[in-house]
Design an enzyme around this catalytic site. Structure first.
Site, mmCIF file in Angstrom:
data_model
loop_
_atom_site.group_PDB
_atom_site.id
_atom_site.type_symbol
_atom_site.label_atom_id
_atom_site.label_comp_id
_atom_site.label_asym_id
_atom_site.label_seq_id
_atom_site.Cartn_x
_atom_site.Cartn_y
_atom_site.Cartn_z
ATOM 1 N N THR A 138 4.167 1.658 2.314
ATOM 2 C CA THR A 138 5.467 1.810 1.663
ATOM 3 C C THR A 138 6.232 2.975 2.287
ATOM 4 O O THR A 138 7.415 2.868 2.629
ATOM 5 C CB THR A 138 5.290 2.050 0.142
ATOM 6 N N ALA A 139 5.548 4.109 2.434
ATOM 7 C CA ALA A 139 6.212 5.272 3.014
ATOM 8 C C ALA A 139 6.647 5.011 4.450
ATOM 9 O O ALA A 139 7.763 5.359 4.860
ATOM 10 C CB ALA A 139 5.282 6.492 2.952
ATOM 11 N N GLY B 178 0.820 -1.202 0.000
ATOM 12 C CA GLY B 178 0.000 0.000 0.000
ATOM 13 C C GLY B 178 0.854 1.252 0.000
ATOM 14 O O GLY B 178 2.061 1.204 0.255
ATOM 15 N N CYS B 179 0.242 2.373 -0.299
ATOM 16 C CA CYS B 179 1.006 3.622 -0.396
ATOM 17 C C CYS B 179 1.462 4.108 0.972
ATOM 18 O O CYS B 179 2.637 4.424 1.162
ATOM 19 C CB CYS B 179 0.204 4.695 -1.135
ATOM 20 N N TYR B 180 0.555 4.156 1.948
ATOM 21 C CA TYR B 180 0.981 4.534 3.302
ATOM 22 C C TYR B 180 2.033 3.551 3.843
ATOM 23 O O TYR B 180 3.067 3.968 4.354
ATOM 24 C CB TYR B 180 -0.214 4.554 4.253
#
Lengths: 356, 356, 356, 356
Positions: A166-167, A162-164
């Protein structure tokens, strides 16, 4: 001309690991081609030397030419197939016209489509952008190469992070060994992170010129995924999460803090991060005193990371910025596909951001 | 993979005209590399096979590495020279380290720099993005290939058209023979069109969430340039202009109307436009009933055009959208440079837009 | 403290016309209270001394307290009734708990609700914000006081003008006698003009950072309304229309041009406009050389107008800016209600804009 | 009509404390009238029954009418004096034409102007919006009524709190007794928080469609002010700060976390916050499960607060939203002025937000 991407150490390393050579070109069926990550995948794939778009799968637009549902496309400059419905995909996979599935679907949808049409076994390669297979339970490798590259050796099914998460993972992993307690993750997301659907909550007027918090606490669906990555990186600590929507199209800007077991000087924290990511083409540790800006990574597959410590070195402040549609979705999917294909990881992926 | 750009008829035609073959690679000195069009030029050039950035000329940042003043750049992924001041450029041109000047400077600046440092005669090729040489008086060819491609045969100095005039000319030229009176041009511009300077009038809060008109009438500096192109296309009519600033980073959206000498049916108008631009890779005439959206051309070198007639065919309504930093500036500069280099016009230039 | 509004000549004039004095307070039932114009009406009404909100009518939220569906409301600072469904309204009107209907509904909805529940005859006053009764055929007066104030004397039913037609009429009416041919109206609208519904075409990502044209030509539903007002003002000419959506929440920015029968000097045009609106508190004619900005009228009931002529005085260029939710909807509804109530027209209506 | 503001308990309490009655009207000289907080103060003051704008002090525009430098103002609807330079202010104060100074100047400017022109002693009342007197050392009371109302009794000089510190103090003060260690404050600010100056870093294109962190750590100028308020509220703990700029005009959205000495259930945390602010008209504690949105407080003097605890009650997550130009600047200045004048605190101050 850019420096040749294949020359980066990480990419070479990745290529070395994965011999003997698999086929170098994928005939990709994109599922959910009209969503934001689906359209981004197609856009990136059009410039990728190892990918051919073999099918655009979208129930809603089946039969229509690609230029009618892919915004911005000049139909004279791209030879893309017309859309097909999911039930036509099984045949394409059976006769080899497509060999790779990239599923850019809402959570749950790929799993159910695959079951319904018997797709799972027919695809040589699958990259699933949903959260369905991110728990490691169903044989999909978790595709975050910078942290778990070894998992991808020999894999053919990949759960794209997911994007969150990954960050959060890229911001926190180098500090995992230092953490002494719960991590608090505060993160801003652009509105494309909420998906492409007709909903009042993502309407222009409802989102413009303001910022808001949603589902803060530990209940957000992404928290377990973040905790799993952090645990694998060495820190079994709980995560609290305060996601926020800000009026921009793309981008995640994450700031996380946590207590440290021992005092770590800011310079030492920076040095450890810099060393950890020295060979990673898609993670840039910013110089001390610089902080991430989503504009700098906009349109690129890069994640910019910056770190310091506070309070005599007893509090970690780790930050990251990435493009949720690229490194947080479609770009990372291509990065993973590069690994599956035995190509240098950077193949066809922008490393420079387009800030405005 | 995209369809090979060089296969487009227009590009072949252009290449045919320009034999015998000049050198295929330009060593470019970019002047004004920190402005919006300068940075855009560098970004596009990094992906262009026929361009090497030989110098970044910027008085303000001389001596500093490129990544410090080019936003979004990953310094590990691009080998760019450090900035130099204008006075160092003469030497580079003299010893052949640079052979091409791309001047992305405010109006008046290139002309004066060239005179001061004796640059004009030393560069094999010059593309000037300012308005200084657009009047045709000083030996610079007007670089709008779609309308005046023949001018570029053998040229070595090119005046790159303005963003508003490019949109106006492409929207109106096919109708030039029909016009019976004054043309009124209404056009919206994104804020990057006002340049990159520290000014209150372009501050975020002053420009956000509102729209305004400025210098409406016939007094805007771009009006004579628009009238010249229209006259060369066949219509010696006066132009009125209502430029407007809207809160977006990039994009020109133009709507123009004019009385017609004879009634033209909407379908006939559309057919004439479609025929006129059939072989132009960078102009797309939209199907009847569709209207331009700046998002569809964002980041691309394309101009989308749509046309109809009203009032029994006696009023022309012509519209266009382009990206002011690409087709309206840096992309068109590269298109012109492609012509100078004998490369297919589409080399290294995006034709698909990135809408969000 | 602001200058007392009742002292403006226009307001006094209006008050004089409407004697003998009707009741000075309206008990208003707001239909469609959750839409953008409905919420704006409630917000303005809360500060209006002559209006009590007697009912908030919204099928979807019936039974819920107002603070749950009116964004930004502090429930501790306003005593508003809970929402009711349309069928409960007839009773309220019958027993006098409500005496005035303000219908902020999609086109067609008020007409059909009124018929279904027998509402039309029970309300002492009706202001309908939809286009249903703007053609003058059904006994509703067209509520554009600056141009047609005399129509409102004795009226009890008012059709509130559309946002585009209000801007067009105020921009063009003073020039009506001069027009020699078709008028072309180009106009930008903020996204709230498209209404508050869950639709992909008004999603944040689809509308942000770009501008687009839609339904250009003569086919837009607002064209006949514009033509009617212009005809009543003295010019029976056809109108062409190019509406455009720009990424802002509120605001209409309109530029219109037309051929003139005789040459009018810019100064003469300005003087005529200034004289025409000298006593209108809600129309400001900008000084020569200044052009409208939607920010300057944001949140106010004001329309800023500027005019010049081009081409030796033979082309009119008339421009206007207003807030589509205020002068283009809810504010104008209150202005009309002020007239119905015999209050000064400016009562409770902001004249200053809040630009950011 | 809104519920009468003077009826709120807090306002009555405040009024009671401050007898005997001081003069109820202030003749205010606004310094820095062209900045964002200065213009906001004038806008609010125009609707305030106890304030007359006696002077607009701005060196840059001295002699010019107010409508030329106050955006959005309709000069026909407000009788404001022309601007004067600072040196003319001493005379106005001496002859009583002005009796109150509201200084909306950059940090350091009021202190230096006051010394240069001998202003400090001549004004009956001073509210300074800069940070110059917020350390309590120079006889200015810290004007955060909700937390330190007792300080304002009898005060005539007030240091108006910063926008970030106001949000942090209101979010954290009710939990002060529970805190067991360092507090981490993450906060987003709209761009008007950076002031109204011609700077590239606040240019539209540089700020649009992206988010960035700046000066993260403990070094931001606002950290000591936050720590002082928290210490006075009972918690002598260090604060870390991660300020972030997001593309909106107004608003602060703050999320803070801290370790707690003992486990506090979410419901208990909420109950304590609700009790603490029950009588505060300008602080609203949101129901459990709701989180702040800057839109809901836009244009109002309200601060919305929400709180929970995580990790078995051992981590506090406190959040707040306010409008940086109102509760974070001009509105709070008026609230403080209300106290100085013996008016109900809510006089002339919006409590409802205007979300779009």
């Amino acid at each position: 001309m850019t420096a040749p991407a294949s020359g980066t150490p990480a990419a070479s390393a990745a290529a070395t690991v994965l011999a003997p050579a698999p086929p170098r070109t994928a005939r990709v069926a994109v599922l959910g081609a009209t969503g934001y990550s689906g359209q981004e995948f197609v856009r990136l794939a059009l410039d990728h030397p190892g990918v051919t778009i073999a099918a655009l799968v979208t129930r809603e637009h089946a039969g229509r030419p690609a230029a009618e549902f892919l915004a911005g496309l000049d139909p004279r400059a791209a030879t893309l197939p017309a859309a097909i419905a999911p039930d036509a995909l099984a045949r394409l996979l059976a006769d080899g016209a497509a060999d790779t599935v990239v599923a850019c679907l809402p959570h749950g949808a790929w799993r159910s489509l695959a079951a319904e049409h018997g797709l799972e076994g027919r695809a040589a390669r699958i990259v699933d952008l949903s959260s369905d297979h991110r728990d490691g339970a169903s044989g999909y490798a978790y595709g975050l190469p910078e942290l778990f590259r070894a998992d991808l050796a020999g894999a053919t099914r990949i759960a794209n992070p997911g994007c969150y998460p990954t960050a959060a993972a890229l911001a926190l992993a180098p500090a995992a060994a230092w953490l002494a307690g719960p991590v608090m993750v505060h993160a801003l997301s652009g509105i494309s992170g909420a998906g492409r659907a007709a909903e009042l909550r993502t309407a222009f007027v409802e989102r413009h010129d303001g910022a808001s918090i949603y589902r803060a606490g530990s209940g957000h669906a992404h928290v377990p995924e973040m905790e799993r990555s952090l645990a694998r990186a060495g820190a079994a600590v709980p995560i609290g999460f305060a996601p926020q929507l800000v009026p921009m199209n793309r981008g995640i800007l994450l700031t996380a803090n946590a207590p440290l077991a021992q005092a770590i000087e800011p310079a030492a924290a920076h040095a450890a991060y810099a060393a950890r990511y020295a060979n990673e083409p898609f993670v840039r540790v910013l110089p001390p005193g610089e902080w991430p800006d989503t504009r700098n990574v906009r349109g690129s597959n890069r994640c910019d990371v910056a770190v310091t410590t506070l309070h005599g070195g007893r509090t970690l402040l780790a930050t990251a910025a990435l493009d949720n549609l690229v490194k947080g979705a479609a770009g990372q999917a291509l990065q993973n596909l590069n690994v599956l294909l035995g190509l240098p990881e950077t193949t066809g992926l922008p490393r420079h951001g387009s800030p405005w």
